[in-house]
Design an enzyme around this catalytic site. Structure first.
Site, short mmCIF file in Angstrom:
data_model
loop_
_atom_site.label_atom_id
_atom_site.label_comp_id
_atom_site.label_asym_id
_atom_site.label_seq_id
_atom_site.Cartn_x
_atom_site.Cartn_y
_atom_site.Cartn_z
CE1 TYR A 261 15.40 -32.00 -13.43
CE2 TYR A 261 14.66 -30.90 -15.28
CZ TYR A 261 15.56 -31.55 -14.49
OH TYR A 261 16.44 -32.19 -15.64
O1 LIG Z 1 20.53 -35.64 -12.02
C1 LIG Z 1 19.49 -34.80 -12.54
O2 LIG Z 1 18.90 -35.44 -13.76
C2 LIG Z 1 19.88 -33.46 -12.34
O3 LIG Z 1 20.99 -33.19 -12.00
C3 LIG Z 1 21.19 -31.78 -11.37
O4 LIG Z 1 20.33 -31.61 -10.18
P1 LIG Z 1 21.06 -32.00 -8.86
O5 LIG Z 1 21.55 -33.21 -8.54
O6 LIG Z 1 20.18 -31.49 -7.80
O7 LIG Z 1 22.39 -31.09 -8.91
P2 LIG Z 1 22.88 -29.75 -8.01
O8 LIG Z 1 21.99 -28.85 -8.09
O9 LIG Z 1 24.26 -29.49 -8.73
O10 LIG Z 1 22.97 -30.21 -6.60
C4 LIG Z 1 24.08 -31.43 -6.60
C5 LIG Z 1 24.10 -31.72 -4.93
O11 LIG Z 1 24.47 -30.89 -4.12
C6 LIG Z 1 23.31 -30.67 -3.27
N1 LIG Z 1 23.27 -29.11 -2.99
C7 LIG Z 1 22.83 -28.15 -4.01
C8 LIG Z 1 22.65 -26.89 -3.64
C9 LIG Z 1 23.22 -26.19 -2.41
O12 LIG Z 1 23.22 -25.22 -2.14
N2 LIG Z 1 23.80 -27.31 -1.57
C10 LIG Z 1 23.77 -28.64 -1.78
O13 LIG Z 1 24.05 -29.48 -1.04
C11 LIG Z 1 22.08 -31.22 -3.85
O14 LIG Z 1 21.46 -31.46 -2.78
C12 LIG Z 1 22.52 -32.25 -4.63
O15 LIG Z 1 22.80 -33.44 -3.68
C13 LIG Z 1 20.56 -30.64 -12.35
O16 LIG Z 1 20.67 -29.49 -11.95
C14 LIG Z 1 19.38 -31.26 -13.12
O17 LIG Z 1 19.07 -30.48 -14.17
C15 LIG Z 1 19.45 -32.73 -13.53
O18 LIG Z 1 18.31 -33.25 -14.30
#
Ligand SMILES: O=C(O)[C@H]1O[C@H](OP(=O)(O)OP(=O)(O)OC[C@H]2O[C@@H](n3ccc(=O)[nH]c3=O)[C@H](O)[C@@H]2O)[C@H](O)[C@@H](O)[C@@H]1O
Length: 449
Positions: A261
Site C-alpha cells: 500500500y
Molecule cells: O495514515 C495513513 O496514511 C493510513 O492510516 C490508516 O492506516 P493505519 O494507521 O494502519 O490505521 P488502522 O488500520 O486503523 O490502524 C491503527 C492502529 O491500530 C493498530 N492495529 C490495527 C489493527 C489491529 O487489529 N490491531 C491494532 O493494534 C495499527 O497497527 C495502527 O497502529 C489507513 O488504514 C490507511 O488507509 C491510511 O493511508
C-alpha cells in the site's frame, strides 16, 4: 482562502434512520402503484438490456475486491478474477444530472471532480465544497472492499446536498473523457484508492489496479483536457515506512515503504512528478495521517474496535518488540477536510493544455496530521470510557503485515502554505465518532453490522 463552517456535516442527519423514514414513506407511496410499476419496470428493463448490449460505453472491467470487511462472504484474492461491472452511463438525462451537480454556485467558485466521493474523506470533502458554493461531481465504483451499504448511505447523504455520484471506475478512460468533455473541471480532488495497509497482502492486484493504473489513467485524461485541471490527491503517511526520525517531515527520504500500500502511494508521488514535469499538471499530494470520524471506514482499527467492544468480542492490540507501544498520529476528519480545501484553494493552475506543457507547474506534498501521536492502547481506553463497556484486550506482537510502529506528522509546511491547523484531539473526535456510530448502527439491522 474561502471560508467554511466548523463542521460541514453539522445539519446533515448522521443516521440512516431518517433516510429510512423517507424510504418507508417512499415505499408506501410506491406500494399502491406497485402493479403498474412492475409492468413498467419490466418493459424498461427490456429496453435497457437491448441498449446495453448495443451501446459501446456501458461497461468497465474492475477487479472484484471482496474483502474480509465487505458483507459478501467470499474473500477474493484471485488477482486475475475480474467481474464485468455494468456501470451504465450516458444519455441526455445523465448529462443533465452531471452538469447540474458540477455547476458553480458562488463567485470564483471551483468545479471539482471528486473521485472516491462515496468514500470516507470523499463524502466529507464533497459536502464541504458544495456548502461553500463549489460545483461538485462525484465518481465512485462502489466496490465491496468494505460494506457497500455504507457507501450507498453516504451517497444518499450527498444526493440530499445536490451532489451526483457517477458510478464508474477511474480506470474507465471513455467515461473520464466524457466527463471532461461535459465539464471544464477547474480541479480534481482524487481520493479514489485501494486503502488499508494490511489488505495488500491478500489482494495486491487491487492496489495496482486503483493506486497505480487508476491514477495514471486519471492523469492521462487530465493532461489531455483543455483546460487542464489542478489536481489534489491522497497520498499517505505510510510512505514514511520504517523511518525513525520523528516527527516526519516532507523533506525526509521516503524510500523504506513497509507495505505494498505504502509503495503504491510512494509510486503515486513519483508518477505525479512525471506528469508535472512533462505535461505541466499542477499536482498536490496530501499525506493523510490515520484519518477517523463519523461515516468512517469499517476496516480501520478505531471502527472495528468500537464494533467489537459493543459485541463483547476481543480486540487485537498490536505491540512492538520489547513491549514497545504502537502509536498513530490520529487525525480527525474535519481537520483533514480543512487541509484538503486549503490545498485546493492554494493550488496553482496547470500550465499545459491538450497534452502540451507551456511552463513549469506547481508540484507539492504536505503532511496532514494532528502532531500528537497516541498509543493504540490509549485509543482503546478512550473507547471504553465513551462506550461504557470494558474491552476484551488481546495484546499481540505487531505482525509482519506492513504495519509500522508509529507515525508522527510535522505539519509546518501545510501550516505555512495554507494555514493548516488541526483543532480536534482524539478524545473529542472519538466522542463524535461514537455518537455517529451508535445512531447509524442503532438504526440498521444487527445482521448488517
Ligand atoms: O495514515 C495513513 O496514511 C493510513 O492510516 C490508516 O492506516 P493505519 O494507521 O494502519 O490505521 P488502522 O488500520 O486503523 O490502524 C491503527 C492502529 O491500530 C493498530 N492495529 C490495527 C489493527 C489491529 O487489529 N490491531 C491494532 O493494534 C495499527 O497497527 C495502527 O497502529 C489507513 O488504514 C490507511 O488507509 C491510511 O493511508
Amino acid at each position: 482562502m474561502k471560508q467554511m463552517s466548523s463542521s460541514h456535516m453539522d445539519n446533515i442527519p448522521s443516521t440512516p434512520g431518517k433516510f429510512k423514514m423517507e424510504k418507508s414513506s417512499y415505499i408506501q407511496r410506491c406500494r399502491h402503484s406497485s402493479s403498474v410499476a412492475k409492468l413498467t419496470f419490466f418493459v424498461f428493463l427490456g429496453l435497457i438490456l437491448v441498449l446495453f448490449f448495443k451501446s459501446p460505453s456501458t461497461s468497465s472491467l474492475s477487479s472484484s475486491s471482496s474483502s474480509p470487511y465487505s458483507s459478501s462472504s467470499s474473500i477474493s484474492s484471485d488477482l486475475s478474477r475480474r467481474s464485468l461491472k455494468t456501470s451504465s452511463w450516458g444519455g441526455l438525462a445523465w448529462e443533465k444530472r452531471v452538469r447540474s451537480s458540477a455547476r458553480i454556485r458562488s463567485r470564483n467558485g471551483f468545479s471539482v471532480l471528486v473521485t472516491g466521493a462515496a468514500g470516507f474523506v470523499g463524502t466529507h470533502a464533497s459536502v464541504a465544497l458544495k456548502r461553500r458554493g463549489d460545483g461538485v461531481l462525484g465518481l465512485d465504483n462502489f466496490n465491496d472492499y468494505y460494506d457497500p451499504a455504507l457507501k450507498r448511505a453516504r451517497q444518499s447523504l450527498l444526493e440530499r446536498s445536490g451532489i451526483y455520484i457517477v458510478e464508474g471506475d477511474i480506470n474507465d478512460a471513455p467515461l473520464l473523457k466524457k466527463l471532461f468533455e461535459l465539464i471544464p473541471f477547474t480541479h480534481v480532488m482524487h481520493l479514489a484508492a485501494q486503502a488499508g495497509v494490511r489488505y495488500a497482502m491478500e489482494n495486491p492486484g487491487s492496489y495496482v489496479h486503483s493506486n497505480i493504473a487508476g491514477f495514471v489513467n486519471l492523469l492521462e485524461v487530465c493532461k489531455s483536457a483543455n483546460p487542464q485541471p489542478a489536481i489534489v490527491w491522497a497520498s499517505s503517511s505510510s510512505v514514511y515506512g520504517l523511518n525513525t526520525k520523528v516527527p516526519f517531515s516532507e523533506k525526509d527520504r521516503t524510500d523504506q515503504p513497509a507495505s505494498l500500500y505504502a509503495a503504491t502511494k510512494k509510486a503515486g508521488e513519483e508518477i505525479a512528478h512525471t506528469y508535472n514535469h512533462i505535461y505541466g499538471l499542477s499536482l498536490t499530494g496530501l499525506r493523510f495521517f490515520t484519518v477517523y470520524g463519523p461515516w468512517g471506514r469499517p476496516d480501520m482499527a478505531y471502527f472495528f474496535f468500537t464494533r467489537n467492544i459493543l459485541k463483547g468480542k476481543s480486540i487485537p492490540i498490536f505491540e512492538a518488540a520489547n513491549h514497545g507501544t504502537v502509536a498513530r498520529d490520529f487525525t480527525y476528519i474535519d481537520d483533514i477536510v480543512k487541509g484538503c480545501l486549503g490545498a485546493l484553494d492554494t493550488a496553482e493552475k496547470s500550465t499545459g493544455s491538450g497534452g502540451k506543457k507551456r511552463a513549469p507547474a506547481q508540484l507539492r506534498v504536505f503532511n496532514l496530521g494532528n502532531t500528537s501521536p497516541v498509543p493504540v492502547s490509549d485509543l482503546v481506553s478512550i473507547l471504553e470510557r465513551l462506550l461504557k463497556v470494558k474491552a476484551k484486550r488481546l495484546v499481540m506482537k505487531l505482525p509482519r503485515n506492513g504495519d509500522v510502529q508509529f507515525t508522527h506528522a510535522n505539519i509546518s509546511s501545510a501550516r505555512r502554505e495554507f494555514g493548516y491547523k488541526p483543532t480536534t484531539d482524539l478524545q473529542t473526535g472519538l466522542k463524535k465518532f461514537v455518537r455517529w456510530y451508535v445512531s447509524y448502527y442503532g438504526s440498521v439491522k444487527k445482521s448488517d453490522q
